[in-house]
Motif scaffolding. Structure first.
Motif, PDB file in Angstrom:
ATOM      1  N   ALA A 184       0.871  -1.175   0.000  1.00  3.04           N
ATOM      2  CA  ALA A 184       0.000   0.000   0.000  1.00  3.04           C
ATOM      3  C   ALA A 184       0.905   1.220   0.000  1.00  3.04           C
ATOM      4  O   ALA A 184       1.659   1.439   0.961  1.00  3.04           O
ATOM      5  N   VAL A 185       0.847   1.989  -1.076  1.00  4.61           N
ATOM      6  CA  VAL A 185       1.873   3.006  -1.299  1.00  4.61           C
ATOM      7  C   VAL A 185       1.281   4.364  -1.658  1.00  4.61           C
ATOM      8  O   VAL A 185       0.096   4.500  -1.967  1.00  4.61           O
ATOM      9  N   PHE A 186       2.159   5.357  -1.622  1.00  8.20           N
ATOM     10  CA  PHE A 186       1.924   6.682  -2.171  1.00  8.20           C
ATOM     11  C   PHE A 186       2.465   6.584  -3.591  1.00  8.20           C
ATOM     12  O   PHE A 186       3.680   6.565  -3.803  1.00  8.20           O
ATOM     13  N   SER A 187       1.597   6.480  -4.577  1.00  5.55           N
ATOM     14  CA  SER A 187       2.013   6.047  -5.913  1.00  5.55           C
ATOM     15  C   SER A 187       3.101   6.912  -6.528  1.00  5.55           C
ATOM     16  O   SER A 187       4.018   6.395  -7.186  1.00  5.55           O
ATOM     17  N   VAL A 188       3.028   8.233  -6.346  1.00  5.18           N
ATOM     18  CA  VAL A 188       4.013   9.101  -7.002  1.00  5.18           C
ATOM     19  C   VAL A 188       5.411   8.907  -6.411  1.00  5.18           C
ATOM     20  O   VAL A 188       6.410   9.214  -7.062  1.00  5.18           O
ATOM     21  N   THR A 189       5.477   8.378  -5.188  1.00  3.88           N
ATOM     22  CA  THR A 189       6.766   8.057  -4.585  1.00  3.88           C
ATOM     23  C   THR A 189       7.238   6.682  -5.028  1.00  3.88           C
ATOM     24  O   THR A 189       8.387   6.503  -5.443  1.00  3.88           O
ATOM     25  N   SER A 190       6.350   5.695  -4.953  1.00  2.00           N
ATOM     26  CA  SER A 190       6.724   4.324  -5.283  1.00  2.00           C
ATOM     27  C   SER A 190       7.122   4.178  -6.749  1.00  2.00           C
ATOM     28  O   SER A 190       8.053   3.443  -7.085  1.00  2.00           O
ATOM     29  N   TYR A 191       6.421   4.895  -7.622  1.00  2.74           N
ATOM     30  CA  TYR A 191       6.726   4.831  -9.049  1.00  2.74           C
ATOM     31  C   TYR A 191       8.182   5.255  -9.294  1.00  2.74           C
ATOM     32  O   TYR A 191       8.939   4.572 -10.001  1.00  2.74           O
ATOM     33  N   ALA A 192       8.580   6.367  -8.700  1.00  6.52           N
ATOM     34  CA  ALA A 192       9.953   6.866  -8.871  1.00  6.52           C
ATOM     35  C   ALA A 192      10.956   5.944  -8.182  1.00  6.52           C
ATOM     36  O   ALA A 192      12.071   5.737  -8.692  1.00  6.52           O
ATOM     37  N   ASN A 193      10.592   5.373  -7.029  1.00  7.23           N
ATOM     38  CA  ASN A 193      11.490   4.443  -6.346  1.00  7.23           C
ATOM     39  C   ASN A 193      11.788   3.231  -7.221  1.00  7.23           C
ATOM     40  O   ASN A 193      12.933   2.755  -7.287  1.00  7.23           O
ATOM     41  N   LEU A 194      10.767   2.720  -7.893  1.00  6.07           N
ATOM     42  CA  LEU A 194      10.969   1.568  -8.772  1.00  6.07           C
ATOM     43  C   LEU A 194      11.872   1.936  -9.943  1.00  6.07           C
ATOM     44  O   LEU A 194      12.724   1.144 -10.355  1.00  6.07           O
ATOM     45  N   GLY A 196      14.236   4.089  -9.813  1.00  3.75           N
ATOM     46  CA  GLY A 196      15.569   4.151  -9.234  1.00  3.75           C
ATOM     47  C   GLY A 196      16.178   2.781  -9.002  1.00  3.75           C
ATOM     48  O   GLY A 196      17.405   2.646  -8.918  1.00  3.75           O
ATOM     49  N   MET A 197      15.337   1.756  -8.921  1.00  7.01           N
ATOM     50  CA  MET A 197      15.801   0.375  -8.749  1.00  7.01           C
ATOM     51  C   MET A 197      15.936  -0.337 -10.092  1.00  7.01           C
ATOM     52  O   MET A 197      16.062  -1.555 -10.147  1.00  7.01           O
ATOM     53  N   ARG A 198      15.871   0.446 -11.174  1.00  2.00           N
ATOM     54  CA  ARG A 198      15.980  -0.074 -12.543  1.00  2.00           C
ATOM     55  C   ARG A 198      14.863  -1.058 -12.882  1.00  2.00           C
ATOM     56  O   ARG A 198      15.077  -2.033 -13.624  1.00  2.00           O
ATOM     57  N   GLN A 199      13.692  -0.788 -12.342  1.00  2.00           N
ATOM     58  CA  GLN A 199      12.497  -1.563 -12.664  1.00  2.00           C
ATOM     59  C   GLN A 199      11.630  -0.774 -13.634  1.00  2.00           C
ATOM     60  O   GLN A 199      11.744   0.455 -13.729  1.00  2.00           O
ATOM     61  N   ASP A 200      10.756  -1.483 -14.336  1.00  2.00           N
ATOM     62  CA  ASP A 200       9.784  -0.826 -15.208  1.00  2.00           C
ATOM     63  C   ASP A 200       8.450  -0.792 -14.472  1.00  2.00           C
ATOM     64  O   ASP A 200       7.743  -1.803 -14.427  1.00  2.00           O
ATOM     65  N   PRO A 201       8.102   0.344 -13.866  1.00  2.00           N
ATOM     66  CA  PRO A 201       6.877   0.385 -13.056  1.00  2.00           C
ATOM     67  C   PRO A 201       5.603   0.242 -13.867  1.00  2.00           C
ATOM     68  O   PRO A 201       4.544  -0.070 -13.299  1.00  2.00           O
ATOM     69  N   ASP A 202       5.668   0.449 -15.166  1.00  2.00           N
ATOM     70  CA  ASP A 202       4.472   0.312 -15.997  1.00  2.00           C
ATOM     71  C   ASP A 202       4.261  -1.130 -16.451  1.00  2.00           C
ATOM     72  O   ASP A 202       3.166  -1.665 -16.340  1.00  2.00           O
ATOM     73  N   GLN A 203       5.303  -1.760 -16.965  1.00  2.00           N
ATOM     74  CA  GLN A 203       5.167  -3.118 -17.490  1.00  2.00           C
ATOM     75  C   GLN A 203       5.421  -4.197 -16.447  1.00  2.00           C
ATOM     76  O   GLN A 203       4.892  -5.302 -16.555  1.00  2.00           O
TER      77      GLN A 203
END
Length: 341
Positions: A184-194, A196-203
């Protein structure tokens, strides 16, 4: 001209000059952000760089913050005149201290950015699939607090969900390691965190935004103290006008906004912060409601429902009115706040 007349003329000239300087002196405004510098703060610095505060004869000092709810308490304490923070924290304080709580004067996040995020390969494909799963959240996290409302609105048995508490900076890591099924996240923070971890938050991930499932809460915006709004309404209006111009310019030219931010914090990752800004604009700022009523405003009926949801979740002793939470007194005209479809 006699010496006395010359002295009188000189004295009058000095007095007029001093009066003119006093009128021209910019009004100081103390402004606090919700967090450390991020892409979602870029419009404040673009407004500063382009002289929009100066145009309003304001000397605005912008300080970093330590939480959107804390913005409210800092304005209430008189440490700041205005700030960027959470309208839901205003609701909580207005329920017990309505004469002291600040008012939201320019709502920017038309949707509260609460979300559940899970991996794309997760068996959680709908909210119903959450039952029997482990969900992660910092203790007392706002998205976790609002989960019972989300569950009730969507026929989910909240008692069949197990919560795992962790530090905020571990939410994405524990999700990736499979230690929780969703967070359960604050989406605008978690999206950027992902990112930064070299993840694709969309796919690579699946998102369940509370706003898409009946939770009607608004989010962050520019709040002002009741004292500023009552005693210096022109200052409050000038502040909002300047910020609005900065936001409109940011929408038109995100790169310029990120460069303005980077001038204050050279160590930011420009690409990640630009993506955070883009994601925020597209997911919590631009909505059908905003396209109808313009940036900064609210729908009164929806706000009243949102207030009721906050009152229920937090067990507040009173239900604030919309006027106790939001004021249009400093809003620019609607035509100036409309954004393209």
């Amino acid at each position: 001209m006699s010496i006395n007349l010359r002295r009188l003329a000189a004295g009058m000239a000095f007095t007029l000059l001093a009066a003119a300087q006093a009128v021209a002196a910019p009004t100081p405004v103390r402004f606090v952000l919700d967090w450390k510098l991020q892409g979602v703060h870029a419009w404040y610095y673009l407004a500063e760089d382009r002289g929009y505060f100066k145009d309003e004869n304001l000397a605005v000092r912008i300080d970093q913050g330590d939480g959107s709810a804390n913005t409210v308490t800092k304005v209430m304490a008189g440490v700041y005149d205005a700030g960027f923070g959470d309208v839901n924290a205003i609701i909580q304080n207005a329920a017990t201290r309505p004469q002291e709580a600040p008012v939201m004067a320019y709502l920017i996040y038309n949707r509260a950015p609460f979300a559940l995020v899970t991996r794309a390969d997760s068996p959680i494909r709908s909210l119903e699939d959450l039952e029997g799963r482990k969900l992660g959240s910092p203790a007392g996290g706002a998205a976790m607090r609002m989960f019972d409302t989300l569950a009730a609105l969507n026929g989910i048995d909240a008692g069949k969900v197990e919560w795992v508490n962790m530090a905020p900076n571990l939410q994405e890591q524990m999700l990736l390691r499979g230690e929780v099924d969703a967070s359960a996240v604050f989406s605008v923070t978690s999206y950027a965190n992902l990112l930064g971890m070299r993840q694709d938050p969309d796919q690579g991930f699946r998102w369940f935004h509370y706003a898409d499932h009946g939770v009607e809460l608004y989010g962050n915006g520019v709040m002002v103290s009741r004292k500023l709004l009552a005693e210096q309404p022109a200052v409050a209006a000038g502040l909002i006008r300047a910020i609005h111009r900065g936001l409109m310019d940011t929408i038109a030219d995100p790169d310029a906004a990120i460069e303005a931010l980077a001038r204050r914090e050279p160590l930011i990752d420009r690409e990640i912060e630009k993506e955070r800004l883009r994601y925020t604009l597209q997911n919590v700022v631009f909505t059908d409601e905003v396209r109808r009523i313009g940036l900064g405003d609210i729908d009164d009926a929806r706000m009243q429902r949102a207030i009721a949801q906050v009152v229920d979740v937090f067990g507040l002793p009173a239900t604030p009115t919309v006027d106790q939470v939001f004021s249009r007194a400093a809003l620019p005209p609607r035509d100036a706040r409309l954004v393209a479809p």
